[in-house]
Design a protein around this motif. Structure first.
Motif, mmCIF file in Angstrom:
data_model
loop_
_atom_site.group_PDB
_atom_site.id
_atom_site.type_symbol
_atom_site.label_atom_id
_atom_site.label_comp_id
_atom_site.label_asym_id
_atom_site.label_seq_id
_atom_site.Cartn_x
_atom_site.Cartn_y
_atom_site.Cartn_z
ATOM 1 N N ARG A 19 13.038 4.900 -17.374
ATOM 2 C CA ARG A 19 14.087 4.668 -16.381
ATOM 3 C C ARG A 19 13.547 3.836 -15.232
ATOM 4 N N VAL A 20 14.438 3.349 -14.379
ATOM 5 C CA VAL A 20 14.042 2.550 -13.224
ATOM 6 C C VAL A 20 14.911 2.914 -12.028
ATOM 7 N N ALA A 21 14.262 3.043 -10.876
ATOM 8 C CA ALA A 21 14.952 3.197 -9.596
ATOM 9 C C ALA A 21 14.815 1.875 -8.849
ATOM 10 N N ASP A 22 15.928 1.170 -8.671
ATOM 11 C CA ASP A 22 15.945 -0.144 -8.028
ATOM 12 C C ASP A 22 16.340 0.033 -6.573
ATOM 13 N N PHE A 23 15.405 -0.218 -5.662
ATOM 14 C CA PHE A 23 15.658 -0.010 -4.241
ATOM 15 C C PHE A 23 16.452 -1.148 -3.614
ATOM 16 N N THR A 24 16.590 -2.259 -4.319
ATOM 17 C CA THR A 24 17.407 -3.356 -3.798
ATOM 18 C C THR A 24 18.887 -3.011 -3.872
ATOM 19 N N ILE A 25 19.294 -2.445 -5.005
ATOM 20 C CA ILE A 25 20.708 -2.099 -5.181
ATOM 21 C C ILE A 25 20.949 -0.593 -5.113
ATOM 22 N N MET A 26 19.865 0.189 -4.834
ATOM 23 C CA MET A 26 19.964 1.640 -4.668
ATOM 24 C C MET A 26 20.625 2.284 -5.878
ATOM 25 N N ASN A 27 19.999 2.049 -7.048
ATOM 26 C CA ASN A 27 20.597 2.473 -8.301
ATOM 27 C C ASN A 27 19.506 2.936 -9.262
ATOM 28 N N ILE A 28 19.807 3.945 -10.095
ATOM 29 C CA ILE A 28 18.898 4.390 -11.141
ATOM 30 C C ILE A 28 19.539 4.121 -12.497
ATOM 31 N N THR A 29 18.753 3.531 -13.403
ATOM 32 C CA THR A 29 19.249 3.133 -14.717
ATOM 33 C C THR A 29 18.262 3.574 -15.793
ATOM 34 N N GLY A 51 0.773 -1.226 0.000
ATOM 35 C CA GLY A 51 0.000 0.000 0.000
ATOM 36 C C GLY A 51 0.809 1.282 0.000
ATOM 37 N N THR A 52 2.131 1.190 -0.048
ATOM 38 C CA THR A 52 2.950 2.394 -0.090
ATOM 39 C C THR A 52 2.659 3.169 -1.376
ATOM 40 N N VAL A 53 2.470 4.474 -1.240
ATOM 41 C CA VAL A 53 2.217 5.340 -2.389
ATOM 42 C C VAL A 53 3.517 6.060 -2.745
ATOM 43 N N TYR A 54 3.967 5.877 -3.980
ATOM 44 C CA TYR A 54 5.161 6.570 -4.468
ATOM 45 C C TYR A 54 4.730 7.764 -5.311
ATOM 46 N N ILE A 55 5.421 8.879 -5.155
ATOM 47 C CA ILE A 55 5.051 10.142 -5.788
ATOM 48 C C ILE A 55 6.251 10.686 -6.554
ATOM 49 N N MET A 56 6.022 11.071 -7.799
ATOM 50 C CA MET A 56 7.056 11.745 -8.561
ATOM 51 C C MET A 56 6.971 13.235 -8.257
ATOM 52 N N ASP A 57 7.940 13.756 -7.540
ATOM 53 C CA ASP A 57 7.978 15.156 -7.104
ATOM 54 C C ASP A 57 8.890 15.912 -8.076
ATOM 55 N N GLN A 58 8.295 16.422 -9.152
ATOM 56 C CA GLN A 58 9.058 16.856 -10.325
ATOM 57 C C GLN A 58 10.116 17.918 -10.035
ATOM 58 N N GLN A 59 9.704 19.025 -9.459
ATOM 59 C CA GLN A 59 10.630 20.142 -9.324
ATOM 60 C C GLN A 59 11.580 19.990 -8.133
ATOM 61 N N ASN A 60 11.400 18.932 -7.356
ATOM 62 C CA ASN A 60 12.398 18.573 -6.338
ATOM 63 C C ASN A 60 13.328 17.477 -6.848
ATOM 64 N N SER A 117 2.649 10.248 6.881
ATOM 65 C CA SER A 117 3.948 10.910 6.877
ATOM 66 C C SER A 117 4.619 10.730 5.526
ATOM 67 N N LEU A 118 5.096 11.828 4.975
ATOM 68 C CA LEU A 118 5.793 11.819 3.703
ATOM 69 C C LEU A 118 7.288 11.639 3.947
ATOM 70 N N SER A 119 7.911 10.746 3.186
ATOM 71 C CA SER A 119 9.352 10.549 3.274
ATOM 72 C C SER A 119 9.958 10.613 1.875
ATOM 73 N N THR A 120 11.268 10.751 1.822
ATOM 74 C CA THR A 120 11.986 10.832 0.553
ATOM 75 C C THR A 120 12.784 9.558 0.354
ATOM 76 N N VAL A 121 12.565 8.881 -0.771
ATOM 77 C CA VAL A 121 13.312 7.658 -1.054
ATOM 78 C C VAL A 121 14.455 7.912 -2.030
ATOM 79 N N ILE A 171 11.798 11.229 -5.717
ATOM 80 C CA ILE A 171 10.740 10.242 -5.551
ATOM 81 C C ILE A 171 10.402 10.208 -4.068
ATOM 82 N N ARG A 172 9.150 10.450 -3.751
ATOM 83 C CA ARG A 172 8.715 10.505 -2.365
ATOM 84 C C ARG A 172 7.796 9.323 -2.079
ATOM 85 N N ALA A 173 7.518 9.062 -0.814
ATOM 86 C CA ALA A 173 6.703 7.905 -0.451
ATOM 87 C C ALA A 173 5.812 8.196 0.745
ATOM 88 N N LEU A 174 4.609 7.622 0.701
ATOM 89 C CA LEU A 174 3.684 7.611 1.830
ATOM 90 C C LEU A 174 3.458 6.166 2.202
#
Length: 196
Positions: free
Chosen positions: A132-142, A58-67, A85-89, A70-73
Motif C-alpha cells: 500500500r501507499v500513503a500519498d501525502f500530496t493528495i492525502m490518500n491511501i491506496t 531526515g524525517t523518520v517515519y514509524i509504523m505504529d501497528q496497534q495504533n 517530538s513525535l507527531s502523527t501523520v 503512521i508517526r513521524a519524527l
C-alpha cells in the motif's frame, strides 16, 4: 552510522555507531503503550514495528501497528537526538484495509515494512498480503498490489499479483521505480514496478 531500533512494545531507541563513539538511548516512547504525540518519554506508541528515513530531510517515519497509525519524527539527528517530538501523520479509527482519503482510510494492525519515496510512504500489510501507499500530496491511501486476505504467488499488475505475508520493503532510489519486497512465506525477494 546511525539508526533506530524498537526496544519494547512502546519504546523506540536510537543507536549511533562511529569509529570512535558508540552509544544508544531512548529516543521516544515510554514504559507503557498508548497514543500520544509529544517529546521524548512523554510520547506514546503501541507496538512500533519498523522505521524509515526520508533521505531528503531526515524525517523518520514509524509504523505504529496497534495504533493503526503512521508517526513521524522531524530529523532527530539534526535537532539534537536527545530532544525530539513525535507527531502523527495518519491514524485510522480501527484496524482495516480501507482505501481513500486520510479521513476515511484504514490501515491494519499487521502493517509492517515501510519505506519513503518523495512525498509518499509505502508499506506492506503483512497478514492481508498487500502493498500500500500513503500519498501525502493528495492525502490518500491506496492499495498498490495484491488482494486483501488472499495469499499466493502470482506476478502481475495491481490486484492481479499475489503475495504471501510481504514483510520488509524498500525502493531503489536510483530509478525511483523498483520496489523490493521480502515475500516472507513465499521464501522469495520480489520486485514491483511502481510506475505500472
Amino acid at each position: 552510522y546511525a539508526g533506530m531500533v524498537v526496544g519494547t512494545a512502546s519504546e523506540l531507541y536510537y543507536f549511533v555507531l562511529n569509529f570512535d563513539k558508540r552509544h544508544s538511548g531512548l529516543l521516544v516512547g515510554g514504559s507503557s503503550s498508548g497514543f500520544a504525540d509529544g517529546d521524548g518519554a512523554t510520547a506514546r506508541l503501541n507496538q512500533p514495528s519498523t522505521c524509515a528515513v526520508d533521505p531528503r530531510n531526515g524525517t523518520v517515519y514509524i509504523m505504529d501497528q496497534q495504533n493503526f497509525a503512521i508517526r513521524a519524527l522531524a530529523n532527530p539527528h539534526g535537532t539534537g537526538v536527545r530532544r525530539v517530538s513525535l507527531s502523527t501523520v495518519f491514524k485510522g479509527s480501527s484496524s482495516g484495509l480501507t482505501d481513500g482519503d486520510f479521513a476515511t482510510a484504514q490501515i491494519d494492525s499487521t502493517s509492517y515494512g515501510i519505506t519513503v519515496l518523495g512525498n509518499a510512504v509505502y508499506f506492506s500489510s503483512r497478514d492481508q498480503h498487500v502493498l500500500r501507499v500513503a500519498d501525502f500530496t493528495i492525502m490518500n491511501i491506496t492499495t498498490l498490489a495484491g488482494i486483501d486476505g488472499q495469499s499466493g504467488f502470482v506476478n502481475g499488475l495491481g490486484n492481479e499479483s499475489k503475495f504471501n505475508k510481504p514483510h520488509s520493503i524498500d525502493v531503489d532510489r536510483r530509478d525511483g521505480d523498483t520496489m523490493y519486497v521480502a515475500d516472507s512465506s513465499n521464501h522469495r525477494v520480489r520486485t514491483y514496478a511502481l510506475s505500472t
